[in-house]
Design a protein around this motif. Structure first.
Motif, short mmCIF file in Angstrom:
data_model
loop_
_atom_site.label_atom_id
_atom_site.label_comp_id
_atom_site.label_asym_id
_atom_site.label_seq_id
_atom_site.Cartn_x
_atom_site.Cartn_y
_atom_site.Cartn_z
N ASP A 27 0.81 -1.22 0.00
CA ASP A 27 0.00 0.00 0.00
C ASP A 27 0.84 1.27 0.00
N LEU A 28 2.16 1.13 0.20
CA LEU A 28 3.04 2.29 0.23
C LEU A 28 3.78 2.49 -1.10
N LEU A 29 3.69 1.50 -2.00
CA LEU A 29 4.47 1.56 -3.23
C LEU A 29 3.83 2.47 -4.28
N PRO A 30 4.67 3.11 -5.11
CA PRO A 30 4.14 3.86 -6.26
C PRO A 30 3.42 2.90 -7.21
N THR A 31 2.50 3.40 -7.99
CA THR A 31 1.70 2.56 -8.87
C THR A 31 2.55 1.76 -9.84
N LEU A 32 3.59 2.38 -10.43
CA LEU A 32 4.43 1.67 -11.38
C LEU A 32 5.13 0.49 -10.71
N ASP A 33 5.56 0.65 -9.49
CA ASP A 33 6.20 -0.45 -8.76
C ASP A 33 5.19 -1.57 -8.47
N LEU A 34 3.94 -1.17 -8.20
CA LEU A 34 2.90 -2.17 -7.99
C LEU A 34 2.67 -3.00 -9.25
N VAL A 35 2.62 -2.31 -10.38
CA VAL A 35 2.44 -3.01 -11.66
C VAL A 35 3.57 -4.01 -11.88
N ARG A 36 4.81 -3.56 -11.67
CA ARG A 36 5.95 -4.44 -11.90
C ARG A 36 5.97 -5.61 -10.92
N ALA A 37 5.61 -5.35 -9.67
CA ALA A 37 5.61 -6.41 -8.67
C ALA A 37 4.54 -7.46 -8.98
N MET A 38 3.36 -7.00 -9.38
CA MET A 38 2.28 -7.95 -9.68
C MET A 38 2.62 -8.74 -10.95
N ASN A 39 3.19 -8.09 -11.93
CA ASN A 39 3.58 -8.77 -13.16
C ASN A 39 4.66 -9.82 -12.89
N ALA A 40 5.57 -9.51 -11.97
CA ALA A 40 6.62 -10.47 -11.61
C ALA A 40 6.01 -11.73 -11.00
N VAL A 51 -1.78 -27.12 -9.96
CA VAL A 51 -0.90 -26.04 -10.40
C VAL A 51 -0.58 -25.17 -9.19
N VAL A 52 0.56 -25.40 -8.58
CA VAL A 52 0.90 -24.73 -7.32
C VAL A 52 1.54 -23.37 -7.63
N VAL A 53 0.74 -22.32 -7.47
CA VAL A 53 1.19 -20.97 -7.80
C VAL A 53 1.72 -20.21 -6.59
N GLY A 54 1.56 -20.77 -5.39
CA GLY A 54 2.07 -20.12 -4.18
C GLY A 54 1.16 -19.03 -3.67
N PRO A 55 1.64 -18.27 -2.66
CA PRO A 55 0.82 -17.19 -2.07
C PRO A 55 0.39 -16.18 -3.12
N GLU A 56 -0.80 -15.65 -2.95
CA GLU A 56 -1.32 -14.67 -3.90
C GLU A 56 -0.70 -13.29 -3.65
N PHE A 57 -0.73 -12.47 -4.69
CA PHE A 57 -0.20 -11.11 -4.60
C PHE A 57 -0.91 -10.35 -3.49
N VAL A 58 -2.23 -10.49 -3.40
CA VAL A 58 -3.02 -10.03 -2.25
C VAL A 58 -3.47 -11.28 -1.53
N THR A 59 -3.02 -11.48 -0.33
CA THR A 59 -3.21 -12.74 0.38
C THR A 59 -4.64 -13.25 0.33
N GLY A 60 -4.77 -14.49 -0.14
CA GLY A 60 -6.07 -15.16 -0.16
C GLY A 60 -6.95 -14.83 -1.34
N SER A 61 -6.53 -13.89 -2.20
CA SER A 61 -7.36 -13.51 -3.34
C SER A 61 -7.08 -14.46 -4.50
N THR A 62 -7.73 -15.61 -4.47
CA THR A 62 -7.43 -16.65 -5.45
C THR A 62 -8.02 -16.40 -6.84
N ARG A 63 -8.62 -15.23 -7.04
CA ARG A 63 -9.01 -14.86 -8.40
C ARG A 63 -7.79 -14.39 -9.18
N LEU A 64 -6.65 -14.23 -8.50
CA LEU A 64 -5.44 -13.73 -9.15
C LEU A 64 -4.63 -14.86 -9.76
N LYS A 65 -3.53 -15.28 -9.15
CA LYS A 65 -2.69 -16.30 -9.76
C LYS A 65 -3.42 -17.62 -9.94
#
Length: 324
Positions: A44-57, A207-221
């Motif tokens: 929640d403290l990251l700039p938007t561009l960093d959020l985009v890059r982190a989620m894409n990673a 398909v073990v994708v690990g922890p979600e980018f937002v914890t527990g939000s399994t609509r993501l990975k």
């Protein structure tokens, strides 16, 4: 007879509910999809561009996790194709995001591959309402899926694919159990290893994708992984059925102007025919791209080509060889 406390609750029932809640909390705590990645506590403290890059990673991990299940996915595709050839159906089961993924894939098969709408079916906990609105308690009904499958007259020539990120959804488990009873092929798509639905299925795809980018939000990975897998199950089985030729969709039927233009373009692209010849072949084939291609490749008449295509089980290459 149990007495009620001042709040009106039955103490025995309350204790039983507390025990069930504690058991569920313990069960969820072992699921990789429910874990928190402590390295992302400052999202929640990251700039938007960093959020985009982190989620894409994080999302880049998904194809690798799917690739690790290649052998099981291939086994599922072969099993689905075999049953399709016997007139069977592919039925997806899921709750929430998982259910919507199945419904989406099923709804896209008719326009993409020219299939009958009943060939690939999507069932979601909570019914049609749950496609657009959350019906959260529906996933706990372990009898609802069986009732829906019974209404479809599910049989041994069908395939049921249960989808659940956690791998423990009662709705999906109940459906897989019923499918097993009637002899249908059962496939499970989960995002956790050693899942309950994996153990209940003939072919587990975990398909073990690990922890979600937002914890527990399994609509993501987890949801993205589910979409990649169902894409493979439907698309690859359709390829096996001869719905494509040289990587192009050929089981199209020109039913409107856009599809007619796409059909003519496909005929020109694959056969090298002129626009005039492509239009003529499409008309002779009553709008069927596959039959029109057979006419262009062999110079056969529609009366001769149509039975040859049927005898080749719809495989264009085999029909061409038979008429050449």
């Amino acid at each position: 007879m149990p007495t009620e406390n001042a709040s009106g609750a039955d103490p025995a029932r309350a204790a039983e509910e507390d025990d069930r809640l504690a058991a569920l909390i313990g069960e969820l705590s072992h699921l990789s999809t429910e874990q928190a990645d402590t390295s992302r506590g400052d999202l929640d403290l990251l700039p938007t561009l960093d959020l985009v890059r982190a989620m894409n990673a994080e999302d880049r991990r998904i194809p690798e996790a799917v690739a690790a299940q290649a052998e099981n996915i291939a086994a599922a595709v072969d099993g689905i194709t075999e049953r399709f050839r016997r007139g069977g159906r592919l039925v997806y089961l899921g709750a929430g995001t998982a259910g919507r993924v199945g419904v989406l894939d099923a709804s896209e098969c008719p326009p993409t591959f020219g299939t009958d709408p009943d060939m690939v079916v999507g069932l979601i906990a909570g019914g049609e309402t749950a496609i657009r609105n959350a019906v959260e308690n529906a996933e706990d009904d372990d009898r609802a899926a069986a009732e829906s499958l019974r209404a479809l007259h599910l049989g041994a020539d069908d395939t049921v694919v249960g989808i659940s990120a956690s791998g423990r959804t009662p709705y999906v488990l109940g459906g897989l159990a019923y499918a097993h009873e009637v002899g249908a092929l059962t496939v499970a798509i989960a995002a956790n290893a050693g899942s309950a639905i994996g153990a209940a299925a003939d072919v587990p795809i975990e398909v073990v994708v690990g922890p979600e980018f937002v914890t527990g939000s399994t609509r993501l990975k987890a949801g993205t992984a589910q979409k990649l897998v169902v894409n493979m199950l439907s698309t690859l089985s359709m390829i096996r059925l001869g719905k494509t030729y040289r990587g192009v969709m050929v089981d199209l039927r020109a039913t409107n102007e856009k599809l007619r233009a796409r059909s003519v373009r496909t005929l020109i692209q694959l056969s090298g025919a002129s626009q005039e010849d492509a239009v003529r072949a499409l008309a002779e084939a009553d709008g069927s791209v596959k039959l029109a291609l057979l006419l262009l490749f062999t110079d056969a008449s529609a009366e001769t080509a149509a039975p040859a295509l049927a005898a080749a089980d719809g495989i264009l290459r085999d029909a061409i060889a038979a008429l050449s």
